[in-house]
Design an enzyme around this catalytic site. Structure first.
Site, PDB file in Angstrom:
ATOM      1  N   HIS A  17       0.626  -1.595   0.133  1.00 50.61           N
ATOM      2  CA  HIS A  17       0.172   0.190   0.136  1.00 50.61           C
ATOM      3  C   HIS A  17       1.147   1.273  -0.111  1.00 50.61           C
ATOM      4  O   HIS A  17       0.480   2.011  -0.896  1.00 50.61           O
ATOM      5  CB  HIS A  17      -1.223  -0.388   0.962  1.00 50.61           C
ATOM      6  CG  HIS A  17      -1.889  -0.989   1.257  1.00 50.61           C
ATOM      7  ND1 HIS A  17      -3.277  -1.077   1.792  1.00 50.61           N
ATOM      8  CD2 HIS A  17      -1.485  -2.760   1.024  1.00 50.61           C
ATOM      9  CE1 HIS A  17      -3.706  -1.861   1.385  1.00 50.61           C
ATOM     10  NE2 HIS A  17      -3.012  -3.069   1.145  1.00 50.61           N
ATOM     11  N   GLN A 343      13.016  -4.607  -6.952  1.00 56.13           N
ATOM     12  CA  GLN A 343      12.154  -5.240  -8.432  1.00 56.13           C
ATOM     13  C   GLN A 343      12.302  -4.529  -9.068  1.00 56.13           C
ATOM     14  O   GLN A 343      12.159  -5.164 -10.361  1.00 56.13           O
ATOM     15  CB  GLN A 343      10.991  -5.446  -7.551  1.00 56.13           C
ATOM     16  CG  GLN A 343      10.354  -7.246  -8.436  1.00 56.13           C
ATOM     17  CD  GLN A 343       9.101  -7.298  -7.160  1.00 56.13           C
ATOM     18  OE1 GLN A 343       9.016  -7.917  -6.730  1.00 56.13           O
ATOM     19  NE2 GLN A 343       7.935  -7.263  -7.348  1.00 56.13           N
ATOM     20  N   SER A 363       3.081  -6.134  -8.238  1.00 55.90           N
ATOM     21  CA  SER A 363       3.978  -6.678  -9.095  1.00 55.90           C
ATOM     22  C   SER A 363       3.998  -7.293 -10.444  1.00 55.90           C
ATOM     23  O   SER A 363       4.226  -7.355 -11.026  1.00 55.90           O
ATOM     24  CB  SER A 363       3.997  -8.207  -8.065  1.00 55.90           C
ATOM     25  OG  SER A 363       5.121  -8.008  -7.140  1.00 55.90           O
TER      26      SER A 363
HETATM   27  N1  UDP Z   1       9.331  -5.237  -3.879  1.00 57.43           N
HETATM   28  C1  UDP Z   1      10.497  -5.048  -3.404  1.00 57.43           C
HETATM   29  N2  UDP Z   1      10.981  -6.390  -3.648  1.00 57.43           N
HETATM   30  C2  UDP Z   1      11.322  -7.287  -2.939  1.00 57.43           C
HETATM   31  C3  UDP Z   1       9.998  -8.137  -3.267  1.00 57.43           C
HETATM   32  C4  UDP Z   1       9.264  -7.246  -3.789  1.00 57.43           C
HETATM   33  O1  UDP Z   1      10.844  -4.364  -3.608  1.00 57.43           O
HETATM   34  O2  UDP Z   1      12.174  -8.156  -3.248  1.00 57.43           O
HETATM   35  C5  UDP Z   1       8.555  -4.466  -3.590  1.00 57.43           C
HETATM   36  C6  UDP Z   1       7.045  -5.433  -5.020  1.00 57.43           C
HETATM   37  O3  UDP Z   1       7.706  -4.387  -6.372  1.00 57.43           O
HETATM   38  C7  UDP Z   1       6.178  -4.159  -4.852  1.00 57.43           C
HETATM   39  C8  UDP Z   1       6.001  -4.730  -3.107  1.00 57.43           C
HETATM   40  O4  UDP Z   1       7.622  -4.905  -3.325  1.00 57.43           O
HETATM   41  O5  UDP Z   1       5.857  -3.183  -5.419  1.00 57.43           O
HETATM   42  C9  UDP Z   1       4.869  -5.610  -3.481  1.00 57.43           C
HETATM   43  O6  UDP Z   1       3.455  -5.273  -3.426  1.00 57.43           O
HETATM   44  P1  UDP Z   1       2.862  -6.020  -3.813  1.00 57.43           P
HETATM   45  O7  UDP Z   1       1.315  -5.733  -3.652  1.00 57.43           O
HETATM   46  O8  UDP Z   1       3.332  -7.086  -5.364  1.00 57.43           O
HETATM   47  O9  UDP Z   1       2.553  -7.409  -3.117  1.00 57.43           O
HETATM   48  P2  UDP Z   1       2.135  -7.232  -1.018  1.00 57.43           P
HETATM   49  O10 UDP Z   1       3.791  -7.312  -0.206  1.00 57.43           O
HETATM   50  O11 UDP Z   1       0.877  -6.223  -0.555  1.00 57.43           O
HETATM   51  O12 UDP Z   1       1.956  -8.870  -0.957  1.00 57.43           O
END
Ligand code: UDP
Length: 469
Positions: A17, A343, A363
């Protein structure tokens, strides 16, 4: 003279978020060079994101970072498995959050920086009410697909009973107005697995219900910014005509970005640099998904058997949980394991040819923006519908099926990887080619005078009604 535009961007303290909220904050600043933005999340999350400025600070003179209180010192303890603790946290977040944000709005006005519009992410149903009490307009920032917004809208406007009657029948098909037929197994999990007070995430279900009730109170119509673009979700956007729904995404980071997690050493970028174009499988399941030892082993086996190099994210908290059973250095032969990466930088790297993802919306949007096809391993919330969009609407990936025991087996990982990484007509409709095409479409939507760019500018200028969807 009207006051300087000042957007207060409020978000729930989860990485999925916070990231789109902070990205939107920066896009608002770029779209309105004379505007101010205050970004605000809970005190505990704020301290993790901005340790140098624990009580608040200024990023540049137009972006201020000020926390609000959720009624706790340390936030929600994610290691707790007690459902009552989660419900208590959500209750505290709603009550203290509403109070604290009201005080924040007053304090900003008192020091000559009055807020002119409140923008809030999805688990803050009270934000619109606080804004209304202060005489301010607000906008919901929907950080999931328009398709999920439309499903929730119709669910809370006449379709709850049909879903409730069939919530344990995964193949039952629900026909929501304006949307393609949707199997129960693809619906947001909070309306299939959390409607009973005994279920763990029931307080999320009630929060979402409160949110949709709060949108109904907006007059004449609620404004909803959606982190998608017109071209990706034309039909779903048309299915929520009850709102002024403006697709303004997918928002992407502009340079380094503060977040809740610390990046591993950037060695993985050097490793990627040495790999051939499109050869690497990137594997990450976001900021929340847990992983049992057996699942981790099956994934690693499937990746090894695929014969492709891989970059696998195993978060520190998962490693800690598995610590006594695992010697992490011994795992990878053909890949590397890191705790957290940048990412978007990884997905943008030419060596990355496929993303094995839990299908969190950020993602998925990042992968679409980078033109990377996906193997989908959805778990909860909107992830199952996001996987459906990836596989059937955009044809840029395939969903991997877990077995009856809930474990995704190595053979399934290997087969879905083969399917998605095949070039040409045979492989999942040529997922890689289709993904490159979508990358171009998304870049155009975000670029100058593209659909998302125009919608965001219309929003900051306050001329939403002239936007034709
Ligand atoms: N992310 C990151 N590095 C990582 C894994 C995830 O920067 O090693 C970031 C990804 O780019 C995304 C966020 O974490 O912006 C994860 O959000 P997402 O909505 O995909 O999943 P959630 O964590 O809410 O389940």
């Amino acid at each position: 003279m009207s006051p300087q535009r000042h957007f207060l961007v409020l978000t729930f303290p989860l990485q999925g978020h916070i990231a789109p909220a902070l990205r939107l904050a920066r896009r608002l600043l770029a779209a309105a060079p004379d505007a101010l933005v205050t970004f605000s999340t809970t005190e505990a999350a704020h301290r993790r994101m901005f340790p140098a400025e624990p009580d608040g600070g200024v990023d540049d003179c137009r972006l201020e970072l000020l926390p609000f209180s959720d009624g706790t010192d340390a936030g929600y303890d994610r290691s707790s498995t007690d459902p009552a603790a989660f419900t208590d946290y959500m209750a505290s977040f709603q009550a203290a959050g509403a109070r604290s944000v009201g005080e924040l709005v007053d304090a900003l006005a008192a020091r000559g920086r009055p807020v002119t519009r409140v923008v809030y992410t999805m688990l803050l149903p009270w934000a619109a009410d606080v804004a209304r009490e202060k005489g301010l307009p607000s906008a919901l920032y929907w950080i999931q697909p328009a398709a999920v917004l439309a499903v929730y809208y119709h669910y809370f406007h006449g379709y709850a009973a049909v879903v409730a009657d069939h919530r344990h029948d995964p193949s039952f098909v629900v026909r929501f107005p304006g949307l393609p037929p949707q199997a129960v197994r693809d619906l947001p999990s909070f309306i299939t697995d959390s409607t009973d007070p005994s279920e763990f995430f029931h307080s999320v279900y009630t929060t979402v219900r409160d949110l949709f009730e709060s949108l109904d109170r907006e007059s004449p119509r609620a404004t909803v910014l959606v982190n998608t673009c017109q071209e990706l979700e034309e039909g779903a956007l048309a299915a929520v005509r009850a709102y002024d729904a403006l697709p303004i995404g997918p928002v992407l980071p502009s340079g380094d970005e503060a977040g809740l997690f610390k990046q591993d050493s950037a060695k993985y970028m050097e490793w990627l640099d040495a790999k051939p174009v499109d050869s690497v499988v990137y594997v990450a399941f976001g900021s929340l998904t847990g992983m049992a030892r057996e699942q981790l082993d099956e994934l690693l086996l499937g990746l090894e058997e695929s014969g492709r190099p891989y970059l696998f994210i195993v978060r520190k908290d998962i490693k800690a949980e598995l610590a006594d059973a695992v010697e992490t250095d011994a795992w990878p032969k053909n890949g590397v394991v890191v705790e957290w990466c940048d990412q978007v930088r990884v997905l943008s790297h030419a060596a990355v040819g496929c993303f094995v993802t839990h299908c969190g919306w950020n993602s998925v949007m990042e992968s679409m923006a980078c033109g990377v096809p996906m193997v989908c391993v959805p778990q909860m919330s909107d992830q199952r519908m996001n996987a459906w969009l990836v596989e059937f609407e955009w044809r840029v990936g395939a969903r991997a099926e877990v077995g009856g025991d809930g474990v995704l087996r190595a053979v399934e990982v290997r087969q879905r990887l083969e399917e998605v990484t095949q070039d040409g007509e045979a492989g999942a409709g040529g997922a890689r080619g289709t993904a490159s095409e979508w990358k171009r479409v998304v870049a155009e939507a975000l670029g100058k005078d593209g659909s998302s760019d125009r919608n965001l500018r219309a929003f900051v200028e306050g001329i939403i009604s002239s936007v034709s969807l």
